[in-house]
Scaffold this motif. Structure first.
Motif, PDB file in Angstrom:
ATOM      1  N   CYS A 287      59.920  -4.713  36.445  1.00  0.00           N
ATOM      2  CA  CYS A 287      60.754  -5.705  35.874  1.00  0.00           C
ATOM      3  C   CYS A 287      60.121  -5.805  34.660  1.00  0.00           C
ATOM      4  O   CYS A 287      59.059  -6.777  34.874  1.00  0.00           O
ATOM      5  CB  CYS A 287      60.812  -6.502  37.159  1.00  0.00           C
ATOM      6  SG  CYS A 287      61.078  -5.847  39.116  1.00  0.00           S
TER       7      CYS A 287
ATOM      8  N   LYS B 127      68.163  -5.647  42.280  1.00  0.00           N
ATOM      9  CA  LYS B 127      68.946  -5.511  41.444  1.00  0.00           C
ATOM     10  C   LYS B 127      70.406  -7.003  41.452  1.00  0.00           C
ATOM     11  O   LYS B 127      70.094  -8.070  40.927  1.00  0.00           O
ATOM     12  CB  LYS B 127      69.807  -4.506  40.740  1.00  0.00           C
ATOM     13  CG  LYS B 127      69.600  -3.070  40.441  1.00  0.00           C
ATOM     14  CD  LYS B 127      69.104  -3.865  39.706  1.00  0.00           C
ATOM     15  CE  LYS B 127      70.135  -3.761  38.272  1.00  0.00           C
ATOM     16  NZ  LYS B 127      69.849  -3.355  37.147  1.00  0.00           N
TER      17      LYS B 127
ATOM     18  N   SER C  84      66.218 -15.766  33.062  1.00  0.00           N
ATOM     19  CA  SER C  84      65.781 -14.479  32.008  1.00  0.00           C
ATOM     20  C   SER C  84      66.293 -13.682  32.366  1.00  0.00           C
ATOM     21  O   SER C  84      66.805 -13.095  32.766  1.00  0.00           O
ATOM     22  CB  SER C  84      64.361 -14.631  33.100  1.00  0.00           C
ATOM     23  OG  SER C  84      63.184 -13.571  32.368  1.00  0.00           O
ATOM     24  N   ASN C  85      65.969 -12.579  30.931  1.00  0.00           N
ATOM     25  CA  ASN C  85      66.638 -11.318  30.493  1.00  0.00           C
ATOM     26  C   ASN C  85      65.783 -10.451  31.740  1.00  0.00           C
ATOM     27  O   ASN C  85      64.446 -10.477  31.580  1.00  0.00           O
ATOM     28  CB  ASN C  85      66.833 -10.984  29.356  1.00  0.00           C
ATOM     29  CG  ASN C  85      67.583 -11.922  28.704  1.00  0.00           C
ATOM     30  OD1 ASN C  85      68.906 -12.301  28.889  1.00  0.00           O
ATOM     31  ND2 ASN C  85      67.632 -11.924  27.206  1.00  0.00           N
TER      32      ASN C  85
ATOM     33  N   CYS D   5      62.023 -15.999  28.703  1.00  0.00           N
ATOM     34  CA  CYS D   5      62.350 -16.811  30.174  1.00  0.00           C
ATOM     35  C   CYS D   5      62.439 -18.324  29.291  1.00  0.00           C
ATOM     36  O   CYS D   5      61.872 -18.375  28.328  1.00  0.00           O
ATOM     37  CB  CYS D   5      61.187 -16.162  30.855  1.00  0.00           C
ATOM     38  SG  CYS D   5      60.315 -15.273  30.889  1.00  0.00           S
TER      39      CYS D   5
ATOM     40  N   VAL E 274      68.446 -10.000  40.072  1.00  0.00           N
ATOM     41  CA  VAL E 274      68.224  -9.889  38.720  1.00  0.00           C
ATOM     42  C   VAL E 274      69.654 -10.901  38.078  1.00  0.00           C
ATOM     43  O   VAL E 274      69.496 -11.463  37.580  1.00  0.00           O
ATOM     44  CB  VAL E 274      68.511  -8.527  38.120  1.00  0.00           C
ATOM     45  CG1 VAL E 274      68.555  -8.401  36.717  1.00  0.00           C
ATOM     46  CG2 VAL E 274      66.283  -7.966  38.233  1.00  0.00           C
ATOM     47  N   LYS E 275      70.280 -10.131  38.796  1.00  0.00           N
ATOM     48  CA  LYS E 275      71.425 -11.294  38.569  1.00  0.00           C
ATOM     49  C   LYS E 275      71.888 -12.361  38.278  1.00  0.00           C
ATOM     50  O   LYS E 275      72.257 -13.526  37.831  1.00  0.00           O
ATOM     51  CB  LYS E 275      72.879 -10.458  38.951  1.00  0.00           C
ATOM     52  CG  LYS E 275      73.608  -9.281  38.845  1.00  0.00           C
ATOM     53  CD  LYS E 275      74.738  -8.898  39.848  1.00  0.00           C
ATOM     54  CE  LYS E 275      74.470  -7.080  39.595  1.00  0.00           C
ATOM     55  NZ  LYS E 275      75.689  -7.067  40.280  1.00  0.00           N
ATOM     56  N   GLU E 276      70.791 -12.950  39.816  1.00  0.00           N
ATOM     57  CA  GLU E 276      70.924 -14.636  40.213  1.00  0.00           C
ATOM     58  C   GLU E 276      70.150 -15.263  39.010  1.00  0.00           C
ATOM     59  O   GLU E 276      70.351 -16.447  38.773  1.00  0.00           O
ATOM     60  CB  GLU E 276      69.777 -15.011  41.717  1.00  0.00           C
ATOM     61  CG  GLU E 276      70.903 -14.247  42.765  1.00  0.00           C
ATOM     62  CD  GLU E 276      72.931 -15.584  43.130  1.00  0.00           C
ATOM     63  OE1 GLU E 276      72.555 -16.502  42.725  1.00  0.00           O
ATOM     64  OE2 GLU E 276      73.497 -14.549  42.945  1.00  0.00           O
TER      65      GLU E 276
ATOM     66  N   ALA F  11      69.661 -14.597  36.145  1.00  0.00           N
ATOM     67  CA  ALA F  11      70.613 -14.371  34.579  1.00  0.00           C
ATOM     68  C   ALA F  11      70.583 -15.433  33.709  1.00  0.00           C
ATOM     69  O   ALA F  11      70.097 -15.146  33.235  1.00  0.00           O
ATOM     70  CB  ALA F  11      71.498 -13.560  34.925  1.00  0.00           C
ATOM     71  N   GLY F  12      70.194 -16.505  34.129  1.00  0.00           N
ATOM     72  CA  GLY F  12      70.519 -18.073  33.155  1.00  0.00           C
ATOM     73  C   GLY F  12      68.802 -18.141  33.270  1.00  0.00           C
ATOM     74  O   GLY F  12      68.249 -19.068  32.704  1.00  0.00           O
TER      75      GLY F  12
END
Length: 70
Positions: free
Chosen positions: A40, A17, A27-28, A45, A20-22, A24-25
């Motif tokens: 995942c 998780k 890819s979703n 992308c 995922v935050k890292e 964020a810019g």
């Protein structure tokens, strides 16, 4: 292919998780918790999806290594 399956026995969910935050810019990423693994799913992308998946997995491995989990 736009998904990556990570074994729950090896990979820490909290660190996934965090990754995922890292990313964020870039890819979703949606993480679905399955019985034996974390699925995942990558969308939107900004780079090649295969490269993004590999870099994400490398990043998660590094996070796990930093904490002595792998």
């Amino acid at each position: 292919m736009n998904e990556l399956k990570l074994s729950k026995e090896i990979y820490n969910y909290g660190l996934v998780k965090m990754a995922v935050k890292e990313f964020a810019g870039i890819s979703n990423i949606v993480v679905n918790i399955e019985e034996n693994f974390l699925r995942c799913v990558f969308t939107n992308c900004i780079y090649d999806v295969e490269i993004t998946l590999k870099e994400f997995e490398n990043y998660v491995i590094d996070l796990n290594n930093q904490r002595g989990l792998i």
